[in-house]
Design a protein around this motif. Structure first.
Motif, PDB file in Angstrom:
ATOM      1  N   ILE A   1       0.912  -1.219  -0.350  1.00 32.30           N
ATOM      2  CA  ILE A   1       0.286   0.089  -0.202  1.00 32.30           C
ATOM      3  C   ILE A   1       1.084   1.392  -0.203  1.00 32.30           C
ATOM      4  O   ILE A   1       1.952   1.040   0.795  1.00 32.30           O
ATOM      5  CB  ILE A   1      -0.906  -0.221   1.361  1.00 32.30           C
ATOM      6  CG1 ILE A   1      -1.781  -1.306   1.152  1.00 32.30           C
ATOM      7  CG2 ILE A   1      -1.418   1.478   1.371  1.00 32.30           C
ATOM      8  CD1 ILE A   1      -2.862  -1.285   1.844  1.00 32.30           C
TER       9      ILE A   1
ATOM     10  N   TYR B   1      -2.335   5.825  -3.062  1.00 33.46           N
ATOM     11  CA  TYR B   1      -3.557   5.125  -3.097  1.00 33.46           C
ATOM     12  C   TYR B   1      -4.679   5.648  -1.899  1.00 33.46           C
ATOM     13  O   TYR B   1      -5.880   5.694  -3.273  1.00 33.46           O
ATOM     14  CB  TYR B   1      -3.507   3.903  -2.896  1.00 33.46           C
ATOM     15  CG  TYR B   1      -2.588   3.017  -3.778  1.00 33.46           C
ATOM     16  CD1 TYR B   1      -2.002   2.856  -4.337  1.00 33.46           C
ATOM     17  CD2 TYR B   1      -2.457   1.179  -3.260  1.00 33.46           C
ATOM     18  CE1 TYR B   1      -0.915   1.780  -5.511  1.00 33.46           C
ATOM     19  CE2 TYR B   1      -1.366   0.365  -4.154  1.00 33.46           C
ATOM     20  CZ  TYR B   1      -0.894   1.091  -4.788  1.00 33.46           C
ATOM     21  OH  TYR B   1       0.244   0.366  -5.496  1.00 33.46           O
ATOM     22  N   ILE B   2      -4.637   6.656  -1.106  1.00 30.81           N
ATOM     23  CA  ILE B   2      -5.720   6.916  -0.757  1.00 30.81           C
ATOM     24  C   ILE B   2      -5.481   8.276   0.146  1.00 30.81           C
ATOM     25  O   ILE B   2      -5.656   8.981   0.482  1.00 30.81           O
ATOM     26  CB  ILE B   2      -5.705   6.278   0.294  1.00 30.81           C
ATOM     27  CG1 ILE B   2      -4.605   6.682   1.333  1.00 30.81           C
ATOM     28  CG2 ILE B   2      -6.319   4.667   0.303  1.00 30.81           C
ATOM     29  CD1 ILE B   2      -4.191   5.685   2.630  1.00 30.81           C
TER      30      ILE B   2
ATOM     31  N   CYS C   1     -11.099   9.799  -0.034  1.00 34.72           N
ATOM     32  CA  CYS C   1      -9.107   9.237   0.573  1.00 34.72           C
ATOM     33  C   CYS C   1      -9.698  10.444   1.491  1.00 34.72           C
ATOM     34  O   CYS C   1     -10.099  11.253   2.112  1.00 34.72           O
ATOM     35  CB  CYS C   1      -8.827   9.881  -0.952  1.00 34.72           C
ATOM     36  SG  CYS C   1      -8.684   8.453  -2.050  1.00 34.72           S
TER      37      CYS C   1
ATOM     38  N   ILE D   1       0.034   5.671   7.846  1.00 35.20           N
ATOM     39  CA  ILE D   1      -0.804   4.165   7.705  1.00 35.20           C
ATOM     40  C   ILE D   1      -0.406   3.095   8.285  1.00 35.20           C
ATOM     41  O   ILE D   1      -1.100   2.532   9.346  1.00 35.20           O
ATOM     42  CB  ILE D   1      -0.247   4.269   6.128  1.00 35.20           C
ATOM     43  CG1 ILE D   1      -0.876   4.983   5.571  1.00 35.20           C
ATOM     44  CG2 ILE D   1      -0.900   2.579   5.383  1.00 35.20           C
ATOM     45  CD1 ILE D   1      -0.728   4.914   3.478  1.00 35.20           C
TER      46      ILE D   1
ATOM     47  N   ARG E   1      -7.644  -6.121   0.187  1.00 35.82           N
ATOM     48  CA  ARG E   1      -7.154  -4.751  -0.611  1.00 35.82           C
ATOM     49  C   ARG E   1      -7.833  -3.502  -0.218  1.00 35.82           C
ATOM     50  O   ARG E   1      -7.049  -2.638   0.441  1.00 35.82           O
ATOM     51  CB  ARG E   1      -5.981  -4.726  -1.440  1.00 35.82           C
ATOM     52  CG  ARG E   1      -4.992  -3.719  -1.604  1.00 35.82           C
ATOM     53  CD  ARG E   1      -4.221  -3.810  -3.756  1.00 35.82           C
ATOM     54  NE  ARG E   1      -4.252  -5.040  -3.379  1.00 35.82           N
ATOM     55  CZ  ARG E   1      -2.816  -5.469  -3.519  1.00 35.82           C
ATOM     56  NH1 ARG E   1      -1.815  -3.954  -3.672  1.00 35.82           N
ATOM     57  NH2 ARG E   1      -2.356  -6.183  -4.321  1.00 35.82           N
ATOM     58  N   GLU E   2      -8.884  -3.640  -0.973  1.00 35.68           N
ATOM     59  CA  GLU E   2      -9.821  -2.626  -0.623  1.00 35.68           C
ATOM     60  C   GLU E   2     -10.050  -2.247   0.523  1.00 35.68           C
ATOM     61  O   GLU E   2     -10.470  -1.003   0.889  1.00 35.68           O
ATOM     62  CB  GLU E   2     -10.473  -2.657  -2.386  1.00 35.68           C
ATOM     63  CG  GLU E   2     -11.554  -1.517  -2.231  1.00 35.68           C
ATOM     64  CD  GLU E   2     -12.358  -1.733  -3.456  1.00 35.68           C
ATOM     65  OE1 GLU E   2     -13.378  -0.753  -3.648  1.00 35.68           O
ATOM     66  OE2 GLU E   2     -12.419  -2.638  -3.769  1.00 35.68           O
TER      67      GLU E   2
ATOM     68  N   MET F   1      -7.104  -0.454   2.583  1.00 34.69           N
ATOM     69  CA  MET F   1      -7.139   0.759   2.227  1.00 34.69           C
ATOM     70  C   MET F   1      -8.610   1.841   2.648  1.00 34.69           C
ATOM     71  O   MET F   1      -8.944   3.125   2.846  1.00 34.69           O
ATOM     72  CB  MET F   1      -6.910   1.065   0.773  1.00 34.69           C
ATOM     73  CG  MET F   1      -5.884   0.251   0.145  1.00 34.69           C
ATOM     74  SD  MET F   1      -5.712   1.246  -1.805  1.00 34.69           S
ATOM     75  CE  MET F   1      -6.856  -0.183  -2.148  1.00 34.69           C
TER      76      MET F   1
ATOM     77  N   SER G   1      -8.524   4.508   5.027  1.00 34.42           N
ATOM     78  CA  SER G   1      -8.698   6.141   4.406  1.00 34.42           C
ATOM     79  C   SER G   1      -9.441   6.910   6.092  1.00 34.42           C
ATOM     80  O   SER G   1      -9.851   8.214   5.839  1.00 34.42           O
ATOM     81  CB  SER G   1      -9.350   6.585   3.634  1.00 34.42           C
ATOM     82  OG  SER G   1     -10.172   5.141   3.247  1.00 34.42           O
TER      83      SER G   1
END
Length: 152
Positions: A26, A30-31, A48, A57, A108-109, A112, A116
């Motif tokens: 990550i 990405y965010i 995000c 993170i 993974r989503e 994230m 976020s």
């Protein structure tokens, strides 16, 4: 014509889920709500966070039941080479038997999205927002004429 060479990867079926090579990567981009999809953002803008760091993170994921690692890597789509933009987080999602480490974070989503939503709740984020607002108000209320002054 010659046949193309096969792609060589570090992944092998004999590797376990606990091997770092199998962990999910990550990047903060990405965010990042300031990035576009072409610049590497993976989630919708309304989900995000503005300019997240790898340390934020890491802090958010450290309280979950996931193993987290930090690497000094730069995201390939990042234009700037500044040090504060570097950093990659690796997360172990599954145990060696294939069961998820945290049943709430299966993909993974999901990880994230979790990160976020938690970053704005960090004390460092809440303190900075208040300081910036008071700083702006102080500048606006200072008033007075601001010019070069007389030349002699």
């Amino acid at each position: 014509m010659a046949a193309s060479q096969p792609v060589r990867t570090n992944w092998h079926p004999s590797k376990k889920h606990s091997d770092v090579e199998r962990w999910v990567c990550i990047y903060p981009a990405y965010i990042n709500s300031k990035k576009t999809r072409q610049e590497g953002r993976r989630l919708p803008k309304d989900v995000c966070v503005e300019n997240p760091t790898y340390a934020e993170i890491r802090d958010v994921l450290s309280v979950t039941n996931l193993r987290v690692g930090v690497e000094n890597k730069q995201y390939s789509r990042e234009c700037s080479r500044e040090l504060h933009l570097r950093g990659r987080i690796r997360v172990q999602m599954r145990n060696d038997d294939g069961t998820p480490c945290n049943p709430e974070l299966n993909s993974r989503e999901d990880i994230m999205r979790y990160v976020s939503t938690r970053i704005p709740q960090l004390k460092t984020r809440q303190g900075n927002a208040g300081n910036q607002q008071t700083h702006v108000q102080a500048q606006q209320s200072a008033g007075g004429k601001k010019g070069k002054g007389k030349r002699r």
